[in-house]
Design an enzyme around this catalytic site. Structure first.
Site, PDB file in Angstrom:
ATOM      1  N   LYS A   1     -24.009  19.093  11.849  1.00  0.00           N
ATOM      2  CA  LYS A   1     -23.660  17.603  12.102  1.00  0.00           C
ATOM      3  C   LYS A   1     -23.299  17.017  11.305  1.00  0.00           C
ATOM      4  CE  LYS A   1     -24.620  13.515  14.618  1.00  0.00           C
ATOM      5  NZ  LYS A   1     -24.879  12.698  15.070  1.00  0.00           N
TER       6      LYS A   1
ATOM      7  N   GLU B   1     -28.520  -0.446  17.506  1.00  0.00           N
ATOM      8  CA  GLU B   1     -29.809   1.054  17.801  1.00  0.00           C
ATOM      9  C   GLU B   1     -30.738   0.446  17.191  1.00  0.00           C
ATOM     10  OE1 GLU B   1     -29.596   5.494  15.272  1.00  0.00           O
ATOM     11  OE2 GLU B   1     -27.713   4.571  15.589  1.00  0.00           O
TER      12      GLU B   1
ATOM     13  N   GLU C   1     -24.990  16.700  20.152  1.00  0.00           N
ATOM     14  CA  GLU C   1     -25.005  15.687  19.094  1.00  0.00           C
ATOM     15  C   GLU C   1     -26.163  14.987  19.019  1.00  0.00           C
ATOM     16  OE1 GLU C   1     -22.151  12.359  17.412  1.00  0.00           O
ATOM     17  OE2 GLU C   1     -21.837  13.428  19.038  1.00  0.00           O
TER      18      GLU C   1
ATOM     19  N   GLU D   1     -12.923   7.148  18.758  1.00  0.00           N
ATOM     20  CA  GLU D   1     -13.772   5.977  18.316  1.00  0.00           C
ATOM     21  C   GLU D   1     -14.679   5.581  17.482  1.00  0.00           C
ATOM     22  OE1 GLU D   1     -18.611   7.829  17.856  1.00  0.00           O
ATOM     23  OE2 GLU D   1     -17.180   8.859  19.267  1.00  0.00           O
TER      24      GLU D   1
END
Length: 447
Positions: free
Chosen positions: A212, A261, A294, A430
């Site tokens: 990734k 986050e 993911e 996104e």
């Protein structure tokens, strides 16, 4: 009595103990905290523009404002562990009256790559013990002052003037301001360049070079005049009920955002983190095969790191949905208990950062690809921001939904995780969605 020369009036305000400390400074490091009026930390984002400072404003109305450098704590060349222990030790050197000091840290995404000219203020780690620390917790405010015992008469006089400014600022918070018009927008990269970047990453994924990588875009706005950082930060905080608003000022420019986050929090022996990866709008399906894969990579990366520090690591069995104003994310809480209770919050943050959620995996290869494809240093974007106290407790957030204000120019940052199944156009959309919180705070959101 000397009737011709009256003595100056004695300070009887809430700030009197700090005025007394400045009148009779200590011989060694000392830290005083006094009760003060309660003001929302986000509203103080423009205070003392001439000084380095950081604002931390969680959605519960608590938080802090750190202003001016008492002790700069530059990072050493080791792996960070010994340096992080040294930061905690420096905090323990103070004689404390009231709540103790904090060290504030803003960590760059990749300090190995020096910043370019356009982001030079925000390309290296910034870690310091502040001279002033305003805190609001549980509806109550406090102001702290730190002295190292070596202040010159000129420095003490400047601190007395700063205390008067704090009194005016907290006793009568300033009114809100307007926002300037947007004159020009520039996307970096645009759709075609982005497609080429994503396709290059997909080729590396197919070849097995990486699992990734998170690629990012920037949006440059030229404004009619310099915006008020306090106004932008306050608007961000108001529109982001599930995020911690933050701002860091350095050399006259401001890096700010609203992070949804948590990187890590350490309280006593308990450690908390979270995997936040996999995104969709309200109209799109969130629990897709791509998003779940993911998300699983991010969980595995965080769990693998925490297991080196914790006796046991508990991962929630199913991801939750974090619904923000413009986007939804998969979120999985991860908790553990420290094997060595002396491991501090900064050590944990350095070990975890960057997680696969903002960099990719394997970390080194993903970072190298990011640097090659993006062509510029991210600086503090996708870095980490937080605090640590003398007990080793602390919390760090990932620097997301963010940008920097430099005069009448605003730079916004947003990224998307690239894994097998990613489509360039969808990932471009996104990033556009992730620009929206700061665009709205700047009054620049196109409708």
């Amino acid at each position: 009595m000397n009737a011709g020369h009256p003595l100056p009036a004695r300070d009887t305000s809430w700030a009197a103990p700090l005025a007394q400390a400045l009148a009779a400074p200590p011989a060694g490091p000392a830290w005083w905290t006094v009760s003060a009026p309660a003001v929302a930390p986000a509203a103080l984002g423009g205070a003392f523009p001439e000084h380095t400072g950081v604002v931390w404003a969680p959605p519960n109305g608590s938080g802090w404002v750190a202003c001016d450098l008492l002790r700069a704590l530059p990072r050493t060349e080791d792996d960070g562990g010994a340096w992080a222990v040294g930061v905690q030790r420096r905090l323990a050197e103070f004689t404390v009256t009231g709540a103790g000091p904090l060290a504030v840290a803003v960590l760059a995404f990749d300090p190995r790559h020096p910043p370019g000219a356009e982001s030079s203020r925000f390309g290296r780690d910034l870690v310091f013990i502040p001279r002033w620390l305003y805190r609001r917790q549980g509806g109550r405010g406090s102001l702290a002052l730190g002295l190292d015992g070596r202040e010159s008469p000129a420095t003490l006089e400047a601190l007395r003037e700063a205390l008067e400014r704090w009194k005016r600022l907290l006793d009568a918070p300033r009114s809100r301001t307007g926002l300037p018009a947007v004159l020009e927008r520039e996307e970096l990269p645009g759709p075609r360049q982005w497609e080429a970047m994503v396709n290059t990453a997909l080729e590396a994924l197919e070849a097995g070079a990486i699992e990734k990588v998170v690629l990012s875009r920037r949006l440059r706005l030229r404004l009619a005049q310099a915006p008020d950082p306090a106004e932008v930060l306050a608007r961000l905080a108001e529109s982001s009920p599930h995020a911690t608003a933050f701002a860091a000022r350095c050399q006259g420019a401001v890096f700010l955002g609203a992070s949804p986050e948590l990187l890590v929090a350490r309280m006593g022996g308990q450690v908390r983190s979270e995997a936040l990866a996999g995104s969709a709008t309200e109209d799109d399906r969130l629990a897709t095969t791509k998003n779940l894969a993911e998300h699983a990579l991010t969980i595995a990366g965080i769990q693998r790191t925490l297991q080196t520090f914790c006796q046991a690591c508990h991962v929630a069995p199913e991801p939750r949905v974090l619904s923000l104003r413009h986007v939804r994310h998969l979120k999985t809480p991860i908790e553990g208990r420290l094997r060595d209770p002396t491991t501090n919050a900064l050590q944990l943050a350095l070990a975890l950062h960057p997680t696969p959620a903002v960099g990719g995996t394997p970390t080194t290869r993903a970072r190298e690809m990011i640097h090659r494809l993006e062509g510029t240093s991210r600086g503090w974007y996708a870095g980490a921001l937080g605090w640590i106290d003398a007990r080793g407790d602390g919390a760090f957030r990932v620097a997301l939904r963010c940008g920097r204000l430099e005069g009448s120019t605003a730079w916004l940052h947003a990224g998307a995780g690239i894994v097998p199944g990613s489509r360039p156009a969808a990932e471009f959309r996104e990033t556009e969605i992730k620009f929206r919180p700061l665009l709205a705070a700047l009054g620049a959101l196109e409708r």
